[in-house]
Design a protein around this motif. Sequence first.
Motif, short mmCIF file in Angstrom:
data_model
loop_
_atom_site.label_atom_id
_atom_site.label_comp_id
_atom_site.label_asym_id
_atom_site.label_seq_id
_atom_site.Cartn_x
_atom_site.Cartn_y
_atom_site.Cartn_z
N THR A 158 -5.19 9.34 -0.43
CA THR A 158 -5.76 8.28 0.41
C THR A 158 -6.25 8.86 1.74
O THR A 158 -7.11 8.29 2.39
CB THR A 158 -4.73 7.18 0.69
N GLY A 160 0.80 -1.21 0.00
CA GLY A 160 0.00 0.00 0.00
C GLY A 160 0.84 1.26 0.00
O GLY A 160 2.06 1.24 0.14
N SER A 215 -7.47 1.34 -3.17
CA SER A 215 -7.39 -0.09 -2.87
C SER A 215 -7.42 -0.36 -1.38
O SER A 215 -7.10 0.52 -0.56
CB SER A 215 -6.11 -0.67 -3.47
N GLU A 216 -7.77 -1.59 -1.01
CA GLU A 216 -7.77 -1.97 0.40
C GLU A 216 -6.38 -1.87 1.00
O GLU A 216 -6.23 -1.51 2.17
CB GLU A 216 -8.31 -3.40 0.55
N ASP A 249 -4.10 0.32 0.17
CA ASP A 249 -3.85 1.73 0.43
C ASP A 249 -4.64 2.22 1.64
O ASP A 249 -4.16 3.02 2.44
CB ASP A 249 -4.22 2.58 -0.79
#
Length: 452
Positions: free
Chosen positions: A112, A57, A341-342, A344
């Motif tokens: 994020t 991530g 994304s999960e 991140d």
Amino acid sequence: MTKKLFALVLALSMVMTMLLAGCTSKPNAENTNPPEETKSGTEETKKPEDNPPAGEGRVYWLNFKPELDGTAQELARTYTEKTGVPVQVVTAAAGTYSQTLIAEMDKTEAPTLFVIGNTAGVKDWKDYALDLKGTAIEAELNTDAYNLYDETGKLVSIGYCYECYGIIVNPDLVEQAGHKVEDIKNFETLKTVVEDIHARAAELGFDAFTSCDMDGNSSWRFTGHMANLEYFYEQKDDPWTECPATLTGAYMENFKNLYDLCINNSLTSPKELATGGHDAAQEFMDGKAAFTVQGSWEYAKYSEKVPNTVMIPYYCGVEGEEKAGLNCGTENCWAINSKVSEADQKATMDFMVWLVSDPDASAKMVAELGILPYKNAPESTNGFLKNAADYTAAGNYVMPWVTNYQPNVDAYRATLVAALNQYNADQSDANWATVKTAFVEGWAQQYQAVNG
């Protein structure tokens, strides 16, 4: 700051939370309380050869507090060195956070970690926000007073600091002029001290107020902060629960009282304020003026040069203002981007927890921000927040940030700045009428523009 004192400051936020609202129709996480010295930059941390393997991530923190930029960049580098996780910090220039956020969210590598600081922001950005209920960062909190939820109960953003603003004073200079800060209890006593210092500026070697520039780096102190006194008193007896369609302008003369006092008793002539270019913070720290208008985020810097600096309320001639306190609130609430994304999301969550719980990281955050509402963060040593708590402990009323209701904030303030510049150049009754029109009718116009 004692635990009792910290609790008092936290209690102030409960009042503020009842008033946080906004009226914009576009995505907006407007920064209403930036400092005078603004900067923006992008810095992706570099991984030394001896770093651990890069973690899964990435973190992209879109920071909206310019004064935090240096510390945020330093913390990002430290975290990458410790974990291998790449952390990028981008700090929007003063007054541009909303536009920057909109632009950055359209990019493939979107932020994020970003800010949703009021209920207008919740409305516009809730679909981009991960629900923070039950998460590791929520578990670190020592209060939920700063958190923002949507209509379904989703925890959209989570508070990370608390602030106050008002009139900042150098007690030593006031005393050199033959007065005491303790004697300033209302507008009449403030006016006496300020006008005396200004009249004797050449003799004393310092003036009353720092420069009151109306350029983009400074005008928000008056159209964002000082304007709050009119909104606050207008709704004091019947608090707003949503953005009103109109204002009465009942306390415009009180706004004028304080505004006139600032611009007519300062280092810079009112006729020279439109172009800006004066460093009010440096003027205050260099002892060139006894008063300035700013917020608690400047305490660490100001106190280095003026260790005993204090903050007093916006005295403006309102009846009973001897019981006024400071303007207290926050728009500093973190959100995690639900569209990334999960990996991140997790990397960002871990970074947030580290910021508020690691002894060194949280200490640096507290030094810059004043208070972190997290159980493992150190107690605040911010003197201006202590002043806010002391006023409350003495039974004075808090002045929450009713400015957060300003509709279509950028357009509204731009019109107000133009009117104030016209008035600054020629302080006629006709030009003040233009200011009042921009202040009151401008509100209705911008409300209509975004609400139909």
